[in-house]
Design a protein around this motif. Structure first.
Motif, PDB file in Angstrom:
ATOM      1  N   HIS A   5       0.421  -1.224   0.110  1.00  0.00           N
ATOM      2  CA  HIS A   5       0.246  -0.447   0.198  1.00  0.00           C
ATOM      3  C   HIS A   5       0.784   1.035  -0.123  1.00  0.00           C
ATOM      4  O   HIS A   5       0.468   2.235  -0.018  1.00  0.00           O
ATOM      5  N   THR A   7       1.961   2.699  -1.750  1.00  0.00           N
ATOM      6  CA  THR A   7       2.315   3.415  -3.726  1.00  0.00           C
ATOM      7  C   THR A   7       3.170   4.445  -3.856  1.00  0.00           C
ATOM      8  O   THR A   7       3.085   5.975  -3.110  1.00  0.00           O
ATOM      9  N   SER A   9       5.437   7.433  -6.371  1.00  0.00           N
ATOM     10  CA  SER A   9       5.523   8.111  -7.430  1.00  0.00           C
ATOM     11  C   SER A   9       6.809   8.499  -8.027  1.00  0.00           C
ATOM     12  O   SER A   9       7.806   9.080  -7.037  1.00  0.00           O
ATOM     13  N   SER A  18       2.526   6.968 -10.808  1.00  0.00           N
ATOM     14  CA  SER A  18       2.375   6.230  -9.327  1.00  0.00           C
ATOM     15  C   SER A  18       2.621   4.671  -9.864  1.00  0.00           C
ATOM     16  O   SER A  18       1.622   4.261 -11.174  1.00  0.00           O
ATOM     17  N   TRP A  19       3.033   4.005  -8.813  1.00  0.00           N
ATOM     18  CA  TRP A  19       3.271   2.664  -8.738  1.00  0.00           C
ATOM     19  C   TRP A  19       3.243   2.343  -7.749  1.00  0.00           C
ATOM     20  O   TRP A  19       3.222   2.351  -6.343  1.00  0.00           O
ATOM     21  N   PHE A  20       3.038   0.421  -7.231  1.00  0.00           N
ATOM     22  CA  PHE A  20       3.486   0.075  -6.267  1.00  0.00           C
ATOM     23  C   PHE A  20       4.253  -0.925  -6.154  1.00  0.00           C
ATOM     24  O   PHE A  20       4.363  -1.839  -7.715  1.00  0.00           O
ATOM     25  N   VAL A  29       0.071   2.159 -11.535  1.00  0.00           N
ATOM     26  CA  VAL A  29      -1.396   2.645 -11.020  1.00  0.00           C
ATOM     27  C   VAL A  29      -2.040   3.891 -12.370  1.00  0.00           C
ATOM     28  O   VAL A  29      -3.373   3.232 -12.559  1.00  0.00           O
ATOM     29  N   ALA A  45      -4.191  -2.342 -13.124  1.00  0.00           N
ATOM     30  CA  ALA A  45      -2.142  -2.163 -12.338  1.00  0.00           C
ATOM     31  C   ALA A  45      -1.592  -3.076 -13.200  1.00  0.00           C
ATOM     32  O   ALA A  45      -1.099  -3.744 -13.059  1.00  0.00           O
TER      33      ALA A  45
END
Length: 81
Positions: A5, A7, A9, A18-20, A29, A45
């Motif tokens: 969670h 995320t 940038s 934006s990613w995880f 994302v 995603a």
């Protein structure tokens, strides 16, 4: 999918992603494109690999770099992603 969670940038040449990370796999994302300010949100995603050709190459490379650099820093602190 067990989502991290946190995320992140990443910005490169005015575009932003934006990613995880999930179990060592980068998922994107959303992306804001510098050329026109348009934002693309990816509900499913996709993996960073699936985004090759869909996002600016320099941004793709920077996300990959940021993930690996961040992973290294986290391992030094004894954390995992």
């Amino acid at each position: 999918m067990s989502i991290d969670h946190r995320t992140r940038s990443t910005e490169k040449a005015g575009s932003t992603a934006s990613w995880f990370a999930d179990n060592g796999v980068i998922h994107v994302v959303s992306v804001r494109y510098a050329a026109n300010g348009e934002v693309s949100e990816f509900e499913d995603a996709p993996t960073l690999g699936e985004c090759f050709g869909r996002i600016p190459r320099a941004l793709w490379e920077q996300v990959r770099y940021d993930y690996h650099h961040g992973s290294h820093e986290n391992r030094e602190r004894g954390e995992t992603l």
